[in-house]
Design a protein around this motif. Structure first.
Motif, PDB file in Angstrom:
ATOM      1  N   CYS A  58       0.836  -1.136  -0.126  1.00 53.47           N
ATOM      2  CA  CYS A  58       0.014   0.080  -0.180  1.00 53.47           C
ATOM      3  C   CYS A  58       0.982   1.215   0.071  1.00 53.47           C
ATOM      4  N   LEU A  59       2.019   1.180   0.449  1.00 50.61           N
ATOM      5  CA  LEU A  59       2.727   2.587   0.631  1.00 50.61           C
ATOM      6  C   LEU A  59       3.086   3.172  -0.504  1.00 50.61           C
ATOM      7  N   HIS A  60       2.898   2.424  -1.679  1.00 47.48           N
ATOM      8  CA  HIS A  60       3.380   3.015  -2.922  1.00 47.48           C
ATOM      9  C   HIS A  60       2.105   3.850  -3.733  1.00 47.48           C
ATOM     10  N   ASP A  61       0.962   3.484  -3.235  1.00 48.79           N
ATOM     11  CA  ASP A  61      -0.110   4.068  -3.510  1.00 48.79           C
ATOM     12  C   ASP A  61      -0.365   5.665  -2.857  1.00 48.79           C
ATOM     13  N   MET A  62       0.216   5.656  -1.582  1.00 48.92           N
ATOM     14  CA  MET A  62       0.045   6.674  -0.882  1.00 48.92           C
ATOM     15  C   MET A  62       0.629   8.113  -1.530  1.00 48.92           C
ATOM     16  N   GLY A  63      -0.234   9.428  -1.339  1.00 50.12           N
ATOM     17  CA  GLY A  63       0.292  10.488  -1.575  1.00 50.12           C
ATOM     18  C   GLY A  63       1.667  10.963  -0.978  1.00 50.12           C
ATOM     19  N   PRO A  87       5.474  -4.136  -3.934  1.00 55.69           N
ATOM     20  CA  PRO A  87       5.643  -5.158  -5.280  1.00 55.69           C
ATOM     21  C   PRO A  87       7.140  -5.575  -5.586  1.00 55.69           C
ATOM     22  N   PHE A  88       7.451  -6.660  -6.229  1.00 56.78           N
ATOM     23  CA  PHE A  88       8.999  -6.755  -6.206  1.00 56.78           C
ATOM     24  C   PHE A  88       9.408  -5.911  -7.570  1.00 56.78           C
ATOM     25  N   ALA A  89      10.598  -5.243  -7.345  1.00 52.19           N
ATOM     26  CA  ALA A  89      11.217  -4.602  -8.457  1.00 52.19           C
ATOM     27  C   ALA A  89      12.570  -4.244  -8.310  1.00 52.19           C
ATOM     28  N   ILE A  90      13.456  -4.408  -9.336  1.00 53.40           N
ATOM     29  CA  ILE A  90      14.716  -4.468  -9.347  1.00 53.40           C
ATOM     30  C   ILE A  90      15.282  -3.160  -9.435  1.00 53.40           C
ATOM     31  N   ASP A  91      15.917  -2.262  -8.816  1.00 57.01           N
ATOM     32  CA  ASP A  91      16.329  -1.005  -8.839  1.00 57.01           C
ATOM     33  C   ASP A  91      16.767  -0.564 -10.184  1.00 57.01           C
ATOM     34  N   GLY A  92      16.312   0.456 -10.923  1.00 57.16           N
ATOM     35  CA  GLY A  92      16.728   0.997 -12.125  1.00 57.16           C
ATOM     36  C   GLY A  92      15.648   0.396 -13.092  1.00 57.16           C
ATOM     37  N   ARG A  93      15.205   1.360 -13.783  1.00 58.98           N
ATOM     38  CA  ARG A  93      14.067   0.919 -14.775  1.00 58.98           C
ATOM     39  C   ARG A  93      14.723  -0.248 -15.913  1.00 58.98           C
ATOM     40  N   CYS A 114      -1.923   2.888  -9.414  1.00 57.21           N
ATOM     41  CA  CYS A 114      -1.243   3.427  -8.262  1.00 57.21           C
ATOM     42  C   CYS A 114      -0.677   4.818  -8.440  1.00 57.21           C
ATOM     43  N   THR A 115      -0.142   4.963  -9.340  1.00 54.73           N
ATOM     44  CA  THR A 115       0.406   6.442  -9.588  1.00 54.73           C
ATOM     45  C   THR A 115      -0.418   7.336  -9.596  1.00 54.73           C
ATOM     46  N   PRO A 116      -1.570   7.413 -10.506  1.00 55.42           N
ATOM     47  CA  PRO A 116      -2.718   8.506 -10.248  1.00 55.42           C
ATOM     48  C   PRO A 116      -3.341   8.655  -9.152  1.00 55.42           C
ATOM     49  N   ASN A 117      -3.393   7.388  -8.345  1.00 56.13           N
ATOM     50  CA  ASN A 117      -4.107   7.396  -7.006  1.00 56.13           C
ATOM     51  C   ASN A 117      -3.201   8.227  -6.238  1.00 56.13           C
ATOM     52  N   GLY A 124       1.355  14.018  -3.088  1.00 61.43           N
ATOM     53  CA  GLY A 124       1.237  13.484  -4.656  1.00 61.43           C
ATOM     54  C   GLY A 124       2.668  12.980  -5.255  1.00 61.43           C
ATOM     55  N   LEU A 125       3.405  12.304  -4.217  1.00 58.04           N
ATOM     56  CA  LEU A 125       4.832  11.887  -4.753  1.00 58.04           C
ATOM     57  C   LEU A 125       4.816  10.947  -6.065  1.00 58.04           C
ATOM     58  N   GLY A 126       3.634  10.159  -6.248  1.00 57.67           N
ATOM     59  CA  GLY A 126       3.790   9.292  -7.251  1.00 57.67           C
ATOM     60  C   GLY A 126       4.792   8.304  -7.301  1.00 57.67           C
TER      61      GLY A 126
END
Length: 164
Positions: A58-63, A87-93, A114-117, A124-126
């Protein structure tokens, strides 16, 4: 958690009142309602002091994830722990796309949900669902935590620990 840890006292907070009602019903059905409390509260508005504070996907959904982490630090016992599941993610796109078979799906869903929320809320850190461990560590460092580590991982999630 209340079923697995019979000596624990569990509090749950959510801004969504219908979810709180369902949580109370489920606790009663499981026979743990005497050790559980569910209240309507925001991520930066819950009261109390806790040994363990958990954020499940949930943290990634928070403004304001930094403000949310700071609030957790203020309500954490001195030797307490924040358990962060994201959610699992490796650093760097580029590395994430190359090495994470779910990255394309997660970037797509994050862009749609997630990001629009997050952007629609205060600050609004996104952050988004593909923040990765380094960015999440930065959020908790900025909030005042001094210790942060990857406790475990699965194909779907990073399980992270933050301590004062």
């Amino acid at each position: 958690m209340a079923g697995a840890y019979p000596n624990a006292r569990i509090w749950g907070f959510d801004y969504h009142e219908p979810s709180i009602r369902v949580a109370r019903e489920r606790a009663a059905e499981a026979g743990v309602s005497e050790r559980t409390t569910f209240e309507v509260a925001t991520a930066k508005g819950y009261p109390g002091s806790f040994d363990l504070i958990c954020f499940f996907d949930c943290l990634h959904d928070m403004g304001d994830p930094v403000g949310t982490a700071r609030h957790a630090l203020e309500h954490l016992e001195p030797d307490g722990t924040v358990l962060l599941v994201e959610p699992f993610a490796i650093d760097g796109r580029e590395a994430n796309i190359a090495g994470n078979p779910l990255a394309a799906l997660m970037y797509t869903s994050s862009s749609m949900v997630c990001t629009p929320n997050s952007l629609s809320q205060e600050v609004g850190l996104g952050l988004g669902a593909q923040a990765g461990e380094a960015r999440l560590r930065e959020v908790f460092r900025d909030a005042g935590f001094t210790r942060f580590r990857r406790a475990a991982e699965t194909t779907m999630n990073l399980i992270l620990e933050a301590r004062p």
